[in-house]
Design a protein around this motif. Structure first.
Motif, PDB file in Angstrom:
ATOM      1  N   ALA A 381       3.961   3.543   1.958  1.00  0.00           N
ATOM      2  CA  ALA A 381       3.111   5.003   1.421  1.00  0.00           C
ATOM      3  C   ALA A 381       3.621   5.166   0.070  1.00  0.00           C
ATOM      4  O   ALA A 381       3.315   5.493  -1.035  1.00  0.00           O
ATOM      5  N   TRP A 394      -2.116   5.210  -3.756  1.00  0.00           N
ATOM      6  CA  TRP A 394      -3.115   5.099  -2.613  1.00  0.00           C
ATOM      7  C   TRP A 394      -4.284   5.963  -2.785  1.00  0.00           C
ATOM      8  O   TRP A 394      -5.636   5.486  -2.444  1.00  0.00           O
ATOM      9  N   LEU A 398      -8.044   4.735  -2.453  1.00  0.00           N
ATOM     10  CA  LEU A 398      -8.132   4.535  -1.102  1.00  0.00           C
ATOM     11  C   LEU A 398      -9.918   5.735  -1.933  1.00  0.00           C
ATOM     12  O   LEU A 398     -11.302   5.622  -1.304  1.00  0.00           O
ATOM     13  N   VAL A 456     -10.893   5.082   9.243  1.00  0.00           N
ATOM     14  CA  VAL A 456      -9.483   3.895   8.135  1.00  0.00           C
ATOM     15  C   VAL A 456      -9.184   5.182   7.374  1.00  0.00           C
ATOM     16  O   VAL A 456      -8.297   5.796   7.127  1.00  0.00           O
ATOM     17  N   THR A 460      -5.531   7.029   7.075  1.00  0.00           N
ATOM     18  CA  THR A 460      -4.721   6.949   6.356  1.00  0.00           C
ATOM     19  C   THR A 460      -4.396   8.443   5.451  1.00  0.00           C
ATOM     20  O   THR A 460      -3.447   7.938   4.816  1.00  0.00           O
TER      21      THR A 460
END
Length: 479
Positions: A381, A394, A398, A456, A460
């Motif tokens: 991450a 990230w 997303l 999700v 996350t």
């Protein structure tokens, strides 16, 4: 002893002693002939009770003689200078406990030398001597220097030390440049006020100690440029305020420790320009001001537990320094902190961050499976907080996926009359950011695979938030 009892060669030595005149036999007859032969008992009688002349300084100065019998001066007090150069001794001289003014045996051949606990007010010179037996100087006190340049030492019994200098006290230098020694050299507990010079020396004792310098105390430097050592060099507990200079040295002891400098206090260690060390390098618990180490000289095994150093030179990228830490079989967080501090002292913060990242990855391998799993998540991450831009990548990725998915199919409103206008971007942000609310998540309820996508994104988002907080906390604590 009367002069009439002496051979012609011995009479020459006897008459020359009173005035300190040099007697040179190198051109007198055959090497082992009577013209060059002098009995050791004659030399002993001269040194203990030889003739003196007023206004002259008596001294024994002989070159090229063949000395038969044992020169036994044990516990004797000799106030004359002794120079026996280019001589061939039939038996090993016995000088244990003697008090001498000055002794030179340069260029001589001896079957050994016993001089334990000898006190020499000047220097002891064994330059270019060939000694085919043990040299015992343990506990000796030398007010000057000890010279062993280009000497050749060997013993028949490999279990017996070839040169015993343990507990010796030298008020000047130990000069052994070009020394060739086959066997163990003992220097444990020795005190040398000046420097130890082993440049161009060759020390051979494969599979065993070649130099035992445990608790050695040196006033200046230990010089070993171009030293070739086949065996173990042990400097455990040594104190050397200057430098241990192993520039272009070749150290070899395969399958065992080649160099041990653990628990030492050393000003500088220079390991550069030579071949890769064959054997283990042990620097545990050492305190070194400057460690001058080329990565190419590092062996496959190193021991660095609790090693402390202030400067690490030459400056190398972190990728070339990290193998030094990874080759230690035991994970030592202190080693990574030392390397990090070295980089920060010279202002290389990027290299310091890479070392800290490597530390976390090495530590991860020592954790149980759940700790390793969490570690992998933090690493992927945000690189344990040392690569915070990963979190932004990230989040943006997303956010793009969620925005497109929810824009194609809007989730239904829980209360149509009260729900705000649906915005796929801010709805996705509501799912990703656990501490921020734009009022979208509570107003709409996805269904089908969109609901799985929402779960999700929520999960996350929590992982990213936790790792970012951990990374920021770690960064703040470092500063």
């Amino acid at each position: 002893m009367e002069i009439n009892d002496l051979t012609p060669a011995e009479q020459r030595v006897w008459r020359a002693f009173a005035t300190g005149t040099t007697v040179d036999f190198r051109t007198a007859g055959e090497e082992n002939g009577p013209e060059r032969t002098v009995r050791a008992v004659v030399l002993r009688a001269l040194l203990l009770n030889g003739p003196r002349e007023p206004g002259e300084v008596a001294a024994l100065k002989v070159l090229g003689a063949r000395i038969t019998g044992v020169l036994d001066l044990r516990y004797a007090a000799v106030d004359s200078v002794v120079r026996l150069g280019h001589c061939r001794f039939e038996k090993a001289p016995r000088l244990a406990g003697a008090q001498l003014n000055y002794l030179s045996l340069r260029d001589s051949v001896l079957p050994g030398l016993g001089a334990a606990r000898t006190r020499i007010d000047g220097s002891l010179r064994l330059t270019r001597c060939r000694i085919d037996g043990p040299v015992h100087l343990g506990g000796a006190q030398i007010s000057g220097a000890l010279f062993l340049e280009q000497a050749e030492l060997a013993v028949e019994d490999p279990a017996q030390p070839v040169l015993q200098l343990h507990q010796i006290s030298i008020d000047d230098d130990l000069c052994a440049r070009g020394l060739r020694a086959q066997g163990l050299i003992r220097l444990d507990g020795a005190t040398v006020a000046g420097s130890i010079d082993l440049e161009d020396a060759e020390l051979i004792n494969p599979g065993a100690h070649v130099l035992d310098g445990e608790s050695l105390d040196v006033g200046a430097n230990l010089l070993g440029r171009r030293l070739r050592a086949r065996g173990r060099i042990d400097l455990r507990g040594a104190r050397i305020p200057g430098r241990v200079d192993l520039l272009r040295a070749h150290l070899s002891n395969p399958g065992d420790t080649a160099l041990r400098a653990s628990s030492c206090v050393i000003g500088e260690i220079w390991l550069r320009g030579g071949g890769t060390i064959e054997g283990r390098l042990n620097l545990r618990r050492a305190e070194i001001n400057q460690l001058h180490l080329e990565p190419e000289m590092l062996p496959d095994e190193v021991r660095l537990l609790d090693l402390t150093y202030t400067f690490l030179t030459p400056h190398e990228p972190a990728e070339r320094r990290l193998p030094m830490l990874e080759r230690d079989e035991e994970f030592d967080p202190h080693a990574y902190e030392q390397l990090t501090a070295a980089y920060r002292r010279i202002g290389d913060d990027q290299a310091a961050r890479l070392v800290q990242l490597a530390k976390q990855r090495r530590r991860r391998s020592t954790l149980p499976w759940y700790g390793r799993l969490w570690g992998h998540l933090q690493d992927a991450a945000v690189g344990y907080g040392f690569r915070p831009l990963r979190a932004a990548v990230w989040l943006l990725s997303l956010l793009a996926v969620g925005s497109v998915a929810f824009a194609l199919e809007h989730p239904r409103a829980l209360k149509a009359s009260e729900a705000p206008d649906f915005n796929p971007v801010f709805y996705t942000l509501d799912l990703l950011l656990p501490v921020i609310s734009f009022g979208q998540e509570s107003a709409f309820a996805p269904s089908g695979w969109h609901q799985s996508l929402a779960y999700v994104l929520i999960l996350t988002g929590w992982i990213l938030a936790t790792t970012v907080v951990a990374g920021v906390t770690r960064t703040v604590s470092r500063q």
